[in-house]
Design an enzyme around this catalytic site. Structure first.
Site, PDB file in Angstrom:
ATOM      1  N   ASP A  81       6.704  -5.921 -26.006  1.00  0.00           N
ATOM      2  CA  ASP A  81       7.118  -5.694 -26.235  1.00  0.00           C
ATOM      3  C   ASP A  81       8.818  -5.912 -26.890  1.00  0.00           C
ATOM      4  OD1 ASP A  81       7.618  -8.867 -25.440  1.00  0.00           O
ATOM      5  OD2 ASP A  81       8.333  -8.278 -23.607  1.00  0.00           O
ATOM      6  N   TYR A  83      12.117  -6.644 -29.164  1.00  0.00           N
ATOM      7  CA  TYR A  83      12.000  -8.093 -29.491  1.00  0.00           C
ATOM      8  C   TYR A  83      13.504  -8.249 -28.579  1.00  0.00           C
ATOM      9  CZ  TYR A  83      10.120  -7.862 -34.192  1.00  0.00           C
ATOM     10  OH  TYR A  83       9.300  -7.611 -35.097  1.00  0.00           O
ATOM     11  N   PHE A  94       7.933  -3.714 -33.800  1.00  0.00           N
ATOM     12  CA  PHE A  94       7.473  -4.782 -34.853  1.00  0.00           C
ATOM     13  C   PHE A  94       8.623  -4.168 -35.393  1.00  0.00           C
ATOM     14  CE2 PHE A  94       2.804  -5.039 -34.033  1.00  0.00           C
ATOM     15  CZ  PHE A  94       3.030  -6.273 -33.595  1.00  0.00           C
ATOM     16  N   HIS A 207      -2.910 -11.493 -33.632  1.00  0.00           N
ATOM     17  CA  HIS A 207      -1.054 -11.090 -34.388  1.00  0.00           C
ATOM     18  C   HIS A 207      -0.824 -11.679 -35.123  1.00  0.00           C
ATOM     19  CE1 HIS A 207       3.136 -10.092 -32.598  1.00  0.00           C
ATOM     20  NE2 HIS A 207       2.288  -9.667 -31.790  1.00  0.00           N
TER      21      HIS A 207
END
Length: 238
Positions: A81, A83, A94, A207
């Site tokens: 999801d 920031y 990202f 991740h």
């Protein structure tokens, strides 16, 4: 939660898909979602939270679909999801707006890109951490949930966005173009079943968050995904 600068351009203004442009190739899929019961419930939820004074990011939830048309997708990088800090999210997984300090996960992405392909980090402040240039070159930077509230990570998970983004992943998988899917972390890898691995290259690693980037089973730092993607595309003359 208290509203902060309700007209600030960094946040969502209205729960209206007509205000969220997408490339033509996505329009039918997006329109079908928003007239469905799930899409209608999602819009009602967003409108209610806006009316209650919530600050919701990003201002354009469908920006990844605006910048990367289906026919041009060559790589998919899947996030979870947006920031949740003000001024960070710009509708691409990202990515942060130019001039915004790089989040730790993005710093690790640039670190691995430099280690793997020798590409230096982008100039700061412009483009800084903005990945718009990637999106315009065919990298679909897709979060599985497309909105979030300020200071509340994962606050919009399970509200309906995942039905749309699962359909987007399936649409890309079912398309005619061979695509590289980069699935970083358990959440992204949970979508693996939507992808036809006989036609596409599916790359999995931890991740890029500092909490997991160097840990087993597949550390993100050192995974070599960028060079693997380049070699695969060259082998397929893409």
């Amino acid at each position: 939660m208290a509203s902060l600068a309700p007209n600030h351009p960094s946040q969502l203004q209205v729960a209206d898909p007509a205000a969220w442009p997408v490339a033509e190739g996505w329009q039918a899929l997006v329109s079908a979602f928003f007239v469905s019961s799930t899409g209608d419930q999602l819009l009602a939820f967003l409108q209610q939270r806006l009316a209650e004074g919530a600050s919701i990011f990003p201002p354009q939830p469908l920006r990844a679909l605006e910048l990367t048309a289906p026919a041009s997708v060559r790589v998919v990088i899947l996030g979870q999801d947006p920031y949740h800090g003000r001024g960070q999210a710009e509708g691409l997984a990202f990515s942060v707006a130019p001039g915004v300090a790089l989040p730790p996960s993005l710093r690790n992405i640039f670190k691995e890109l430099q280690r793997d392909l020798g590409e230096p980090p982008p100039a700061f402040p412009d483009p800084g951490g903005s990945l718009v240039r990637w999106a315009r070159r065919g990298v679909l930077l897709l979060n599985t949930c497309l909105t979030v509230e300020e200071g509340q990570p994962a606050s919009h998970l399970g509200k309906g966005w995942e039905v749309l983004t699962d359909a987007i992943i399936s649409e890309v998988s079912n398309g005619t173009n061979p695509v590289v899917f980069m699935l970083w972390g358990g959440h992204a890898q949970s979508k693996r079943g939507l992808i036809d691995a006989t036609r596409h290259l599916v790359l999995c690693a931890n991740h890029p968050s500092p909490l997991s980037a160097l840990r087993p089973p597949v550390p993100f730092i050192g995974c070599g995904h960028f060079s693997q993607a380049r070699a695969w595309r060259e082998r397929h003359a893409l």
